[in-house]
Design a protein around this motif. Structure first.
Motif, mmCIF file in Angstrom:
data_model
loop_
_atom_site.group_PDB
_atom_site.id
_atom_site.type_symbol
_atom_site.label_atom_id
_atom_site.label_comp_id
_atom_site.label_asym_id
_atom_site.label_seq_id
_atom_site.Cartn_x
_atom_site.Cartn_y
_atom_site.Cartn_z
ATOM 1 N N GLN A 199 0.852 -1.185 0.000
ATOM 2 C CA GLN A 199 0.000 0.000 0.000
ATOM 3 C C GLN A 199 0.895 1.245 0.000
ATOM 4 O O GLN A 199 1.807 1.345 0.820
ATOM 5 C CB GLN A 199 -0.893 0.007 1.251
ATOM 6 N N ARG A 200 0.624 2.155 -0.917
ATOM 7 C CA ARG A 200 1.412 3.391 -0.965
ATOM 8 C C ARG A 200 0.486 4.581 -1.207
ATOM 9 O O ARG A 200 -0.526 4.457 -1.900
ATOM 10 C CB ARG A 200 2.447 3.353 -2.096
ATOM 11 N N ASN A 201 0.885 5.743 -0.662
ATOM 12 C CA ASN A 201 0.187 6.976 -1.042
ATOM 13 C C ASN A 201 0.903 7.586 -2.250
ATOM 14 O O ASN A 201 1.890 7.019 -2.755
ATOM 15 C CB ASN A 201 0.094 7.948 0.151
ATOM 16 N N VAL A 202 0.426 8.721 -2.735
ATOM 17 C CA VAL A 202 0.994 9.321 -3.956
ATOM 18 C C VAL A 202 2.485 9.599 -3.771
ATOM 19 O O VAL A 202 3.315 9.287 -4.639
ATOM 20 C CB VAL A 202 0.227 10.620 -4.321
ATOM 21 N N LEU A 203 2.832 10.183 -2.629
ATOM 22 C CA LEU A 203 4.220 10.538 -2.362
ATOM 23 C C LEU A 203 5.122 9.303 -2.337
ATOM 24 O O LEU A 203 6.208 9.277 -2.934
ATOM 25 C CB LEU A 203 4.267 11.260 -1.011
ATOM 26 N N GLU A 204 4.654 8.263 -1.667
ATOM 27 C CA GLU A 204 5.445 7.028 -1.588
ATOM 28 C C GLU A 204 5.558 6.350 -2.961
ATOM 29 O O GLU A 204 6.582 5.753 -3.274
ATOM 30 C CB GLU A 204 4.804 6.071 -0.572
ATOM 31 N N ALA A 205 4.504 6.486 -3.750
ATOM 32 C CA ALA A 205 4.532 5.896 -5.090
ATOM 33 C C ALA A 205 5.565 6.605 -5.964
ATOM 34 O O ALA A 205 6.305 5.967 -6.728
ATOM 35 C CB ALA A 205 3.145 5.988 -5.730
ATOM 36 N N ILE A 206 5.631 7.933 -5.824
ATOM 37 C CA ILE A 206 6.611 8.713 -6.596
ATOM 38 C C ILE A 206 8.027 8.355 -6.152
ATOM 39 O O ILE A 206 8.917 8.112 -6.975
ATOM 40 C CB ILE A 206 6.320 10.223 -6.429
ATOM 41 N N ASN A 207 8.220 8.311 -4.855
ATOM 42 C CA ASN A 207 9.538 7.961 -4.306
ATOM 43 C C ASN A 207 9.971 6.575 -4.783
ATOM 44 O O ASN A 207 11.118 6.358 -5.186
ATOM 45 C CB ASN A 207 9.474 8.028 -2.774
ATOM 46 N N ASP A 209 -1.479 5.409 -10.491
ATOM 47 C CA ASP A 209 -1.120 6.150 -11.703
ATOM 48 C C ASP A 209 0.167 6.939 -11.507
ATOM 49 O O ASP A 209 0.969 7.080 -12.431
ATOM 50 C CB ASP A 209 -2.243 7.124 -12.084
ATOM 51 N N ALA A 210 0.340 7.481 -10.302
ATOM 52 C CA ALA A 210 1.526 8.307 -10.050
ATOM 53 C C ALA A 210 2.798 7.518 -10.358
ATOM 54 O O ALA A 210 3.724 8.027 -10.986
ATOM 55 C CB ALA A 210 1.536 8.798 -8.602
ATOM 56 N N LYS A 211 2.838 6.263 -9.940
ATOM 57 C CA LYS A 211 4.034 5.456 -10.201
ATOM 58 C C LYS A 211 4.153 5.088 -11.684
ATOM 59 O O LYS A 211 5.203 5.278 -12.294
ATOM 60 C CB LYS A 211 4.022 4.183 -9.341
ATOM 61 N N GLY A 212 3.078 4.582 -12.240
ATOM 62 C CA GLY A 212 3.139 4.112 -13.634
ATOM 63 C C GLY A 212 3.399 5.244 -14.617
ATOM 64 O O GLY A 212 4.136 5.076 -15.601
ATOM 65 N N LEU A 213 2.805 6.393 -14.355
ATOM 66 C CA LEU A 213 3.015 7.536 -15.256
ATOM 67 C C LEU A 213 4.409 8.130 -15.082
ATOM 68 O O LEU A 213 5.009 8.624 -16.041
ATOM 69 C CB LEU A 213 1.945 8.614 -15.018
ATOM 70 N N GLU A 227 -3.185 0.006 -3.421
ATOM 71 C CA GLU A 227 -2.166 -0.952 -3.813
ATOM 72 C C GLU A 227 -1.327 -0.404 -4.961
ATOM 73 O O GLU A 227 -1.849 -0.042 -6.018
ATOM 74 C CB GLU A 227 -2.777 -2.293 -4.224
ATOM 75 N N VAL A 228 -0.041 -0.301 -4.696
ATOM 76 C CA VAL A 228 0.925 0.122 -5.708
ATOM 77 C C VAL A 228 2.018 -0.939 -5.697
ATOM 78 O O VAL A 228 2.839 -0.992 -4.794
ATOM 79 C CB VAL A 228 1.510 1.511 -5.370
ATOM 80 N N PRO A 229 2.008 -1.808 -6.691
ATOM 81 C CA PRO A 229 2.916 -2.954 -6.630
ATOM 82 C C PRO A 229 4.389 -2.553 -6.687
ATOM 83 O O PRO A 229 4.739 -1.532 -7.260
ATOM 84 C CB PRO A 229 2.543 -3.776 -7.865
ATOM 85 N N ASP A 230 5.230 -3.373 -6.064
ATOM 86 C CA ASP A 230 6.671 -3.236 -6.253
ATOM 87 C C ASP A 230 6.990 -3.620 -7.691
ATOM 88 O O ASP A 230 6.239 -4.341 -8.336
ATOM 89 C CB ASP A 230 7.423 -4.192 -5.309
ATOM 90 N N GLY A 231 8.131 -3.152 -8.168
ATOM 91 C CA GLY A 231 8.529 -3.500 -9.530
ATOM 92 C C GLY A 231 7.952 -2.515 -10.525
ATOM 93 O O GLY A 231 6.929 -1.874 -10.275
ATOM 94 N N ALA A 232 8.643 -2.412 -11.667
ATOM 95 C CA ALA A 232 8.279 -1.389 -12.643
ATOM 96 C C ALA A 232 7.028 -1.766 -13.420
ATOM 97 O O ALA A 232 6.831 -2.923 -13.769
ATOM 98 C CB ALA A 232 9.438 -1.167 -13.604
ATOM 99 N N TYR A 233 6.173 -0.801 -13.630
ATOM 100 C CA TYR A 233 5.079 -0.903 -14.601
ATOM 101 C C TYR A 233 4.862 0.483 -15.160
ATOM 102 O O TYR A 233 5.234 1.475 -14.529
ATOM 103 C CB TYR A 233 3.783 -1.446 -13.960
ATOM 104 N N THR A 234 4.315 0.554 -16.355
ATOM 105 C CA THR A 234 4.087 1.862 -16.959
ATOM 106 C C THR A 234 2.629 2.007 -17.354
ATOM 107 O O THR A 234 1.925 1.022 -17.604
ATOM 108 C CB THR A 234 4.954 2.063 -18.224
ATOM 109 N N ILE A 235 2.185 3.236 -17.401
ATOM 110 C CA ILE A 235 0.854 3.565 -17.907
ATOM 111 C C ILE A 235 1.070 4.440 -19.128
ATOM 112 O O ILE A 235 1.738 5.478 -19.034
ATOM 113 C CB ILE A 235 0.031 4.315 -16.838
ATOM 114 N N PRO A 236 0.562 4.024 -20.286
ATOM 115 C CA PRO A 236 0.843 4.808 -21.498
ATOM 116 C C PRO A 236 0.202 6.193 -21.437
ATOM 117 O O PRO A 236 -0.882 6.363 -20.863
ATOM 118 C CB PRO A 236 0.231 3.960 -22.617
ATOM 119 N N PHE A 237 0.891 7.180 -22.029
ATOM 120 C CA PHE A 237 0.336 8.534 -22.121
ATOM 121 C C PHE A 237 -0.771 8.569 -23.174
ATOM 122 O O PHE A 237 -0.772 7.797 -24.127
ATOM 123 C CB PHE A 237 1.433 9.532 -22.519
ATOM 124 N N GLY A 238 -1.715 9.486 -22.972
ATOM 125 C CA GLY A 238 -2.780 9.651 -23.960
ATOM 126 C C GLY A 238 -3.895 8.637 -23.818
ATOM 127 O O GLY A 238 -4.660 8.429 -24.749
#
Lengths: 317, 325
Positions: B3-11, B153-157, B183-194
């Motif tokens: 579990q992460r908040n926006v700030l933790e997801a960015i970090n 979204d913060a992490k993926g974007l 829920e913000v999973p560990d490990g990289a994932y991306t969300i496409p722009f647009g």
């Protein structure tokens, strides 16, 4: 960060070395330098003439500043060092490997992929927003240093540009990061019509950065009319100290130059410039669809539709 | 399950990208030892070192300008501008330089630079700290404008932004930095722009928003449901690129639309959405498009911001009015 604070002039108007002065350049380097300087001057004349005929865009000559442009650029190794220009250093870019015909073709409005800086040529595009290039140069030098590359970045700016905030921010950051960047401040005494004394209260721009005292012996660019603000005496004095004349007189005194050599050199330069201009004229012309090239790595859908609208393709109706 | 908040997801996104690619670096004011004024870069200096997590001099233009040069050298800079309002001190390095470098060099150079900038009102901050100036950058073609609204979204974007070969302005909604965890999973994932997200589906009115205004729309949607008005909420996620298709198809289903943003009304991105809907969804519209935005006045002092910013009440009122028309 080191700055040269003493005025580094060693040649009198008659080509003799000042008392006690010594040139650190080899004869071969001097001969190379004078050829680049002459090439710059002759290209100025050709480009200006073409502009007057409507065949060339706005052009900023380097007349009077050739020694500072060529002298600084010759300190660089094109294979590993970088030039971050403003817009009056065309000949330095040519020496660094940017083909003259590409620069000429751009001047003629043929601005396409065919005129871009070739891969492997370590030059950034010319910069119209004065001094905006300086933080770029610092970042580039900083990044090369982080990657342990043995490179130096040389960035050009003028006396006018040194009043911009970017100038001061860039020098400050370069000092903090110890970035391998050389700032060449060409004090040509003019920012278009604004004289150097109204640009800064500093007693010497050399206190700001490594400086070269020089004089713009031509107009700011082809839209400018210096007779509206320049005292002819200033130009006469500058002409007396013309860097090319001084070097040629110096070489003549030393038996390294004569009329025949002068004529041969100018002829070979003219032939080289003619060949570049001929090639430039046959570069591909711009096409409207190219408006949408090189905006993003991939064109977003909205821009793709705008491109179709411009080109009249794929109508949705 | 992390579990992460926006700030933790960015970090977490920054940490993972720095661990993956040694050329990724972070620079800006107070990003090192302090970990940023909001702690978004907390722990990065200790883990990745002072060469890659750099406290810069207090000079925004040089932070962006140097990032451009760093990118050309082969580095992947993530620059922090402490608050989006302070991009004014660097605007000439963003729109006219960073955004245009690919074009100016005819494709020889590109700038893989991410600019992170917290923004938004509702946290009683001093002048310039809250201004929602995102639309200014929409008028600078060449840069992408990304507006995450939640931790996932913060992490993926952000990972998508760092990996994008073109410059990205990534605006962080500081009011909801710590609002909630998801829920913000560990490990990289991306969300496409647009690709806008339809985060709630309803039949009567479509609310379109981005960043912290999405949360406002979700609160409004709950209240409107009590009135029997069923609402679709579209989170735009990115202004550039703009996902016209998702917005048009959502509005086509409801026939009614309210755009909500924290930026001032006139010239805000809501105007672009309304104009686009007027041309692309005109025959599906059952009511005029409404906009709920900040007023066209300078961002006020903290005691006044509740009246300046769009509120749940204003969104509810606009949606009710639209539904009755």
């Amino acid at each position: 960060m080191k700055a040269m604070t003493a005025r580094q002039s060693i040649l009198k108007p008659d080509g003799r070395l000042l008392n006690g002065a010594k040139s650190s350049m080899t004869d071969a380097a001097l001969m190379e330098a004078v050829r680049w300087m002459l090439m710059s001057r002759i290209y100025d004349e050709r480009a200006t003439a073409l502009q007057r005929q409507g065949l060339y865009g706005v052009f900023s000559p380097a007349a009077g500043q050739e020694a500072s442009v060529v002298g600084s650029a010759m300190a660089l190794d094109p294979a590993r060092d970088w030039i971050v220009p403003q817009y009056r250093e065309l000949i330095a870019l040519v020496r660094h490997g940017y083909p003259l015909e590409r620069l000429a073709a751009m001047g003629m409005g043929r601005i396409t992929h065919a005129t871009r800086i070739p891969e492997g040529v370590n030059v950034l595009p010319t910069q119209v927003a004065l001094a905006a290039q300086l933080p770029h140069a610092v970042g580039l030098a900083w990044g090369l240093k982080l990657q342990k590359k043995d490179s130096v970045v040389m960035a050009y700016v003028g006396d006018g540009g040194s009043s911009e905030g970017d100038f001061h921010e860039a020098l400050n950051l370069a000092g903090v990061r110890q970035a391998p960047v050389v700032f060449v401040l060409q004090n040509n005494q003019w920012a278009i019509s604004t004289p150097r004394r109204m640009q800064s209260a500093t007693s010497s721009f050399a206190l700001r950065a490594a400086g070269y005292v020089t004089y713009r012996m031509s107009f700011h660019n082809t839209t400018d009319n210096p007779s509206l603000y320049e005292d002819p005496k200033q130009r006469d004095e500058a002409s007396r100290r013309d860097p090319i004349d001084r070097v040629i007189k110096h070489l003549t005194r030393r038996g390294l130059w004569n009329d025949e050599r002068d004529e041969q050199t100018r002829m070979s330069i003219r032939a080289e410039i003619d060949a570049a201009l001929d090639k430039a004229a046959s570069f591909p012309a711009v096409t409207p669809g190219q408006l949408f090239d090189d905006i993003y790595a991939e064109l977003p859908e909205r821009l793709r539709r705008q491109r179709e609208e411009l080109l009249g393709e794929g109508s949705k109706e | 399950m992390t579990q992460r908040n926006v700030l933790e997801a960015i970090n977490n996104a920054l940490d993972e990208e720095m661990s993956r690619d040694p050329n990724v670096m972070v620079l800006g004011l107070d990003v090192g030892k302090l970990g940023g004024v909001f702690r978004a870069t907390s722990g990065l200096l200790e883990k990745h070192g002072a060469q890659r997590v750099v406290d810069t001099p207090l000079a925004e233009a040089s932070i962006i300008g140097a990032s451009l040069g760093l990118a050309i050298s082969g580095m992947v800079p993530v620059a922090e501008i402490q608050f989006l309002g302070f991009t004014a001190q660097a605007f000439h390095q963003i729109g006219p330089q960073l955004a245009r470098y690919r074009t100016r060099s005819r494709g020889r150079f590109h700038c893989q630079v991410t600019i992170r900038a917290p923004f938004g009102g509702g946290i009683s901050s001093p002048e310039f700290h809250s201004d929602a100036v995102e639309a200014q950058f929409v008028q600078s073609p060449g840069i992408k404008v990304v507006m995450p609204s939640n931790p996932y979204d913060a992490k993926g974007l952000l990972i998508e932004a760092i990996r994008d070969p073109d410059p990205v302005l990534y605006c962080e909604p500081d009011r909801i930095y710590r609002l909630a965890r998801m829920e913000v999973p560990d490990g990289a994932y991306t969300i496409p722009f647009g690709k806008a997200a339809v985060i709630r589906e309803g039949a009567d009115v479509t609310l379109v928003a981005w960043s912290a205004a999405v949360e406002l729309c979700l609160l409004a949607a709950g209240r409107l449901a009590d009135d029997g008005i069923s609402v679709t909420v579209v989170d735009l996620r990115t202004l550039v690129p703009f996902d016209v298709e998702t917005v048009v198809s959502a509005v086509a289903r409801t026939g009614r639309c309210v755009v909500v943003h924290e930026a001032p009304l006139s010239g805000g991105f809501g105007a672009e959405i309304a104009a686009t809907l007027a041309s692309e969804a005109f025959y599906d519209l059952d009511a005029p498009i409404a906009r709920v935005a900040a007023y066209d006045v300078p961002y006020p002092a903290a005691p006044l911001e509740a009246w300046y910013l769009p509120s749940v009440e204003r969104v509810v009122a606009a949606a009710r009015k639209t539904a009755r028309q």
